[in-house]
Write a protein that holds these residues in place. Structure first.
Motif, PDB file in Angstrom:
ATOM      1  N   MET A 154      -6.307  -5.317  19.514  1.00  0.00           N
ATOM      2  CA  MET A 154      -4.858  -4.805  19.376  1.00  0.00           C
ATOM      3  C   MET A 154      -3.821  -5.982  19.504  1.00  0.00           C
ATOM      4  O   MET A 154      -2.973  -5.827  20.347  1.00  0.00           O
ATOM      5  CB  MET A 154      -4.727  -3.598  20.467  1.00  0.00           C
ATOM      6  CG  MET A 154      -3.382  -2.959  19.979  1.00  0.00           C
ATOM      7  SD  MET A 154      -3.282  -2.049  18.548  1.00  0.00           S
ATOM      8  CE  MET A 154      -3.973  -0.468  18.767  1.00  0.00           C
ATOM      9  N   ARG A 156      -1.719  -8.977  16.951  1.00  0.00           N
ATOM     10  CA  ARG A 156      -0.763  -8.734  16.012  1.00  0.00           C
ATOM     11  C   ARG A 156      -1.180  -7.661  14.838  1.00  0.00           C
ATOM     12  O   ARG A 156      -0.641  -6.912  14.218  1.00  0.00           O
ATOM     13  CB  ARG A 156      -0.262 -10.107  15.245  1.00  0.00           C
ATOM     14  CG  ARG A 156       0.602 -11.049  16.041  1.00  0.00           C
ATOM     15  CD  ARG A 156       0.661 -12.280  15.538  1.00  0.00           C
ATOM     16  NE  ARG A 156      -0.459 -13.040  15.815  1.00  0.00           N
ATOM     17  CZ  ARG A 156      -0.835 -13.838  16.679  1.00  0.00           C
ATOM     18  NH1 ARG A 156       0.205 -14.284  17.469  1.00  0.00           N
ATOM     19  NH2 ARG A 156      -1.931 -14.300  16.953  1.00  0.00           N
ATOM     20  N   ILE A 157      -2.097  -8.110  14.415  1.00  0.00           N
ATOM     21  CA  ILE A 157      -2.968  -7.474  13.028  1.00  0.00           C
ATOM     22  C   ILE A 157      -3.434  -6.077  13.292  1.00  0.00           C
ATOM     23  O   ILE A 157      -3.308  -5.294  12.606  1.00  0.00           O
ATOM     24  CB  ILE A 157      -4.048  -8.360  12.415  1.00  0.00           C
ATOM     25  CG1 ILE A 157      -3.591  -9.759  11.999  1.00  0.00           C
ATOM     26  CG2 ILE A 157      -4.616  -7.647  11.295  1.00  0.00           C
ATOM     27  CD1 ILE A 157      -4.502 -10.744  11.722  1.00  0.00           C
ATOM     28  N   ARG A 177      -9.292  -6.663  26.369  1.00  0.00           N
ATOM     29  CA  ARG A 177      -9.629  -7.227  27.720  1.00  0.00           C
ATOM     30  C   ARG A 177      -8.334  -6.689  28.422  1.00  0.00           C
ATOM     31  O   ARG A 177      -8.504  -6.167  29.803  1.00  0.00           O
ATOM     32  CB  ARG A 177      -9.647  -8.630  27.879  1.00  0.00           C
ATOM     33  CG  ARG A 177     -11.079  -8.958  27.152  1.00  0.00           C
ATOM     34  CD  ARG A 177     -10.839 -10.634  27.106  1.00  0.00           C
ATOM     35  NE  ARG A 177     -10.045 -11.049  26.108  1.00  0.00           N
ATOM     36  CZ  ARG A 177      -9.628 -12.432  26.012  1.00  0.00           C
ATOM     37  NH1 ARG A 177     -10.562 -13.444  26.456  1.00  0.00           N
ATOM     38  NH2 ARG A 177      -8.572 -12.695  25.362  1.00  0.00           N
ATOM     39  N   VAL A 232     -12.944  -7.493   9.676  1.00  0.00           N
ATOM     40  CA  VAL A 232     -12.299  -8.171   9.070  1.00  0.00           C
ATOM     41  C   VAL A 232     -11.445  -9.386  10.147  1.00  0.00           C
ATOM     42  O   VAL A 232     -10.867 -10.095   9.904  1.00  0.00           O
ATOM     43  CB  VAL A 232     -10.661  -7.452   8.683  1.00  0.00           C
ATOM     44  CG1 VAL A 232     -11.043  -6.576   7.486  1.00  0.00           C
ATOM     45  CG2 VAL A 232     -10.116  -6.704   9.792  1.00  0.00           C
ATOM     46  N   ASP A 258     -15.345  -8.081   5.470  1.00  0.00           N
ATOM     47  CA  ASP A 258     -14.719  -9.054   4.768  1.00  0.00           C
ATOM     48  C   ASP A 258     -15.129 -10.488   5.208  1.00  0.00           C
ATOM     49  O   ASP A 258     -14.814 -11.488   4.470  1.00  0.00           O
ATOM     50  CB  ASP A 258     -13.182  -8.802   5.161  1.00  0.00           C
ATOM     51  CG  ASP A 258     -12.409  -9.751   4.313  1.00  0.00           C
ATOM     52  OD1 ASP A 258     -12.451 -10.187   2.988  1.00  0.00           O
ATOM     53  OD2 ASP A 258     -11.404 -10.516   4.923  1.00  0.00           O
TER      54      ASP A 258
HETATM   55  P1  NDP Z   1      -3.724 -11.634  18.113  1.00  0.00           P
HETATM   56  O1  NDP Z   1      -4.124 -13.100  18.960  1.00  0.00           O
HETATM   57  O2  NDP Z   1      -2.437 -11.127  17.984  1.00  0.00           O
HETATM   58  O3  NDP Z   1      -4.870 -10.376  18.756  1.00  0.00           O
HETATM   59  C1  NDP Z   1      -6.114 -10.912  18.957  1.00  0.00           C
HETATM   60  C2  NDP Z   1      -6.477  -9.673  20.066  1.00  0.00           C
HETATM   61  O4  NDP Z   1      -7.935  -9.534  20.070  1.00  0.00           O
HETATM   62  C3  NDP Z   1      -5.770  -9.080  21.312  1.00  0.00           C
HETATM   63  O5  NDP Z   1      -5.290  -7.807  21.222  1.00  0.00           O
HETATM   64  C4  NDP Z   1      -6.715  -9.602  22.190  1.00  0.00           C
HETATM   65  O6  NDP Z   1      -6.471  -8.689  23.368  1.00  0.00           O
HETATM   66  C5  NDP Z   1      -7.964  -9.308  21.550  1.00  0.00           C
HETATM   67  N1  NDP Z   1      -9.172  -9.991  22.131  1.00  0.00           N
HETATM   68  C6  NDP Z   1      -9.402 -11.269  22.235  1.00  0.00           C
HETATM   69  N2  NDP Z   1     -10.705 -11.572  22.784  1.00  0.00           N
HETATM   70  C7  NDP Z   1     -11.112 -10.599  22.968  1.00  0.00           C
HETATM   71  C8  NDP Z   1     -12.231 -10.151  23.795  1.00  0.00           C
HETATM   72  N3  NDP Z   1     -13.395 -11.297  24.271  1.00  0.00           N
HETATM   73  N4  NDP Z   1     -12.504  -8.604  23.808  1.00  0.00           N
HETATM   74  C9  NDP Z   1     -11.783  -7.818  23.287  1.00  0.00           C
HETATM   75  N5  NDP Z   1     -10.647  -8.014  22.956  1.00  0.00           N
HETATM   76  C10 NDP Z   1     -10.332  -9.340  22.742  1.00  0.00           C
HETATM   77  O7  NDP Z   1      -4.718 -12.283  16.751  1.00  0.00           O
HETATM   78  P2  NDP Z   1      -4.187 -11.511  15.246  1.00  0.00           P
HETATM   79  O8  NDP Z   1      -4.148  -9.986  15.427  1.00  0.00           O
HETATM   80  O9  NDP Z   1      -3.270 -12.271  14.551  1.00  0.00           O
HETATM   81  O10 NDP Z   1      -5.546 -11.991  14.576  1.00  0.00           O
HETATM   82  C11 NDP Z   1      -6.739 -11.687  14.970  1.00  0.00           C
HETATM   83  C12 NDP Z   1      -7.998 -12.395  14.361  1.00  0.00           C
HETATM   84  O11 NDP Z   1      -8.146 -11.933  12.940  1.00  0.00           O
HETATM   85  C13 NDP Z   1      -7.951 -13.873  14.502  1.00  0.00           C
HETATM   86  O12 NDP Z   1      -8.146 -14.454  15.269  1.00  0.00           O
HETATM   87  C14 NDP Z   1      -8.660 -14.133  12.925  1.00  0.00           C
HETATM   88  O13 NDP Z   1     -10.146 -14.263  13.665  1.00  0.00           O
HETATM   89  C15 NDP Z   1      -8.807 -12.501  12.149  1.00  0.00           C
HETATM   90  N6  NDP Z   1      -8.336 -12.706  10.920  1.00  0.00           N
HETATM   91  C16 NDP Z   1      -9.086 -12.669   9.929  1.00  0.00           C
HETATM   92  C17 NDP Z   1      -8.582 -12.809   8.621  1.00  0.00           C
HETATM   93  C18 NDP Z   1      -9.495 -12.429   7.408  1.00  0.00           C
HETATM   94  O14 NDP Z   1      -9.070 -13.077   6.334  1.00  0.00           O
HETATM   95  N7  NDP Z   1     -10.220 -11.785   7.263  1.00  0.00           N
HETATM   96  C19 NDP Z   1      -7.246 -12.991   8.409  1.00  0.00           C
HETATM   97  C20 NDP Z   1      -6.261 -13.336   9.547  1.00  0.00           C
HETATM   98  C21 NDP Z   1      -6.818 -13.274  10.921  1.00  0.00           C
HETATM   99  P3  NDP Z   1      -6.952  -9.434  24.774  1.00  0.00           P
HETATM  100  O15 NDP Z   1      -6.653 -10.991  24.889  1.00  0.00           O
HETATM  101  O16 NDP Z   1      -6.225  -8.691  25.663  1.00  0.00           O
HETATM  102  O17 NDP Z   1      -8.315  -9.172  25.086  1.00  0.00           O
END
Ligand code: NDP
Length: 323
Positions: A154, A156-157, A177, A232, A258
């Motif tokens: 949860m 940005r995306i 987390r 995705v 994707d």
């Molecule tokens: P953000 O850093 O804004 O969000 C990442 C989210 O993942 C946070 O809510 C974080 O919460 C959660 N997260 C991270 N690690 C864990 C974990 N071990 N367990 C549970 N939740 C976790 O990133 P964005 O939303 O900007 O992008 C997310 C991902 O989307 C990118 O890293 C990329 O891999 C993927 N992506 C794919 C694309 C495509 O073309 N298909 C294009 C763009 C992005 P918390 O830290 O509290 O756990």
């Protein structure tokens, strides 16, 4: 710009936005070079690197060849292909391109969800094959109307996807987390509990060791026979053999993907299944959004070259780390 900051090592293609953005740099490209090793040996003085190819591995062995490196500007928000921890140890700042692709990727996620739930690509194939003349395409067993979605991630995306689903009238919960108390969506500290509570998972967490195979056989089992998985994020987040087994055994209903473990290779078994929708990693892939990503990649290098803080460093390498 200081003269010794005017050289740039480029890994990946020199697209038009990059070519004009780096017009005042001597750009040394590693693409199309037969002897990459020899080229690297001649580039030990370079202080800046741009990685314009998503997924090109950048590791400590490469850093060791570039002892004066200060900044790596990477294309894309995900940077699991870059060893950011090793960069931090060497005082190298890594930047990425968050934010500018958020809405595009959320659009793609919703498109993939609708295609998977309502079988739109399958129905189009049916029409093109001339089968509509014989009979109507069967009613889709699934609908968004009685579904609830669990977002795995949860950030940005994830939030942009949640907002879209809210406008569709689809209930949303999430697993991360750390809870985001400012959000009204229910938070599940344990993924398995959320998988039991919903019938649809949308995965949008970063790739890398922390999230590898987090969608495993037990999560798919918990999702259940009406379950739909949308990924995705990164292929590595899903245990691909476990997913294939679950789809084959109808332990879950369908999947929309994707991203894959070994891109651009896609397991043959997935290619032949009717209950999956497959996209060639195009979450952010519009001209509009990709140009914005390229521009942010450029702007990070330009800020550094002007002696200013780069705009979007990754959390592991805040700007102060090498100053
Ligand atoms: P953000 O850093 O804004 O969000 C990442 C989210 O993942 C946070 O809510 C974080 O919460 C959660 N997260 C991270 N690690 C864990 C974990 N071990 N367990 C549970 N939740 C976790 O990133 P964005 O939303 O900007 O992008 C997310 C991902 O989307 C990118 O890293 C990329 O891999 C993927 N992506 C794919 C694309 C495509 O073309 N298909 C294009 C763009 C992005 P918390 O830290 O509290 O756990």
């Amino acid at each position: 710009m200081a003269a010794d900051k005017s050289e740039l090592l480029l890994i990946g293609p020199l697209r038009p936005v990059l070519a004009s953005g780096f017009a005042n740099f001597a750009v040394h490209s590693l693409a199309m070079v037969a002897n990459r090793d020899a080229r690297l040996s001649s580039l030990g003085h370079v202080r800046a690197m741009a990685v314009s190819a998503p997924g090109e591995p950048v590791d400590d062995r490469l850093f060791a060849r570039l002892p004066r490196l200060e900044i790596i500007s990477s294309f894309g928000v995900g940077y699991d292909h870059i060893d950011a921890a090793a960069a931090a140890k060497r005082g190298i700042v890594v930047t990425h391109t968050p934010g500018v692709l958020t809405e595009e990727v959320a659009d793609t996620a919703i498109g993939l969800l609708l295609c998977t739930v309502r079988e739109l690509p399958q129905a189009e194939r049916y029409l093109r094959a001339g089968k509509w003349r014989e009979s109507n395409y069967p009613l889709s067993p699934a609908t968004l109307r009685n579904r609830s979605v669990g977002l795995v991630g949860m950030g940005r995306i994830g939030l942009a996807i949640a907002r879209r689903l809210e406008s569709f009238g689809v209930p949303v919960v999430y697993h991360t987390r750390t809870q985001r108390p400012e959000l009204a969506y229910r938070h599940y500290p344990r993924l398995i509990d959320m998988a039991c509570a919903v019938d649809t998972l949308i995965v949008i967490v970063p790739g890398g060791a922390e999230t590898r195979n987090m969608i495993d056989a037990s999560v798919l089992e918990a999702l259940g026979p009406d379950g739909i998985l949308i990924n995705v994020a990164r292929g590595s987040v899903v245990d691909e053999p476990a997913l294939i087994a679950a789809l084959k055994a109808r332990k879950i209903m369908a999947a929309g993907l994707d991203v894959f473990v070994n891109e651009p290779e896609v397991p043959e078994e997935l290619l032949t299944m009717e209950n999956v929708v497959l996209l060639p990693h195009l979450g952010s892939a519009s001209v509009f959004t990709r140009e914005k990503m390229d521009q942010l990649l450029v702007n990070n290098i330009l800020a550094w070259a002007a002696g200013k803080p780069p705009l979007t460093p990754v959390p592991e390498t805040p700007w102060r780390s090498w100053r």
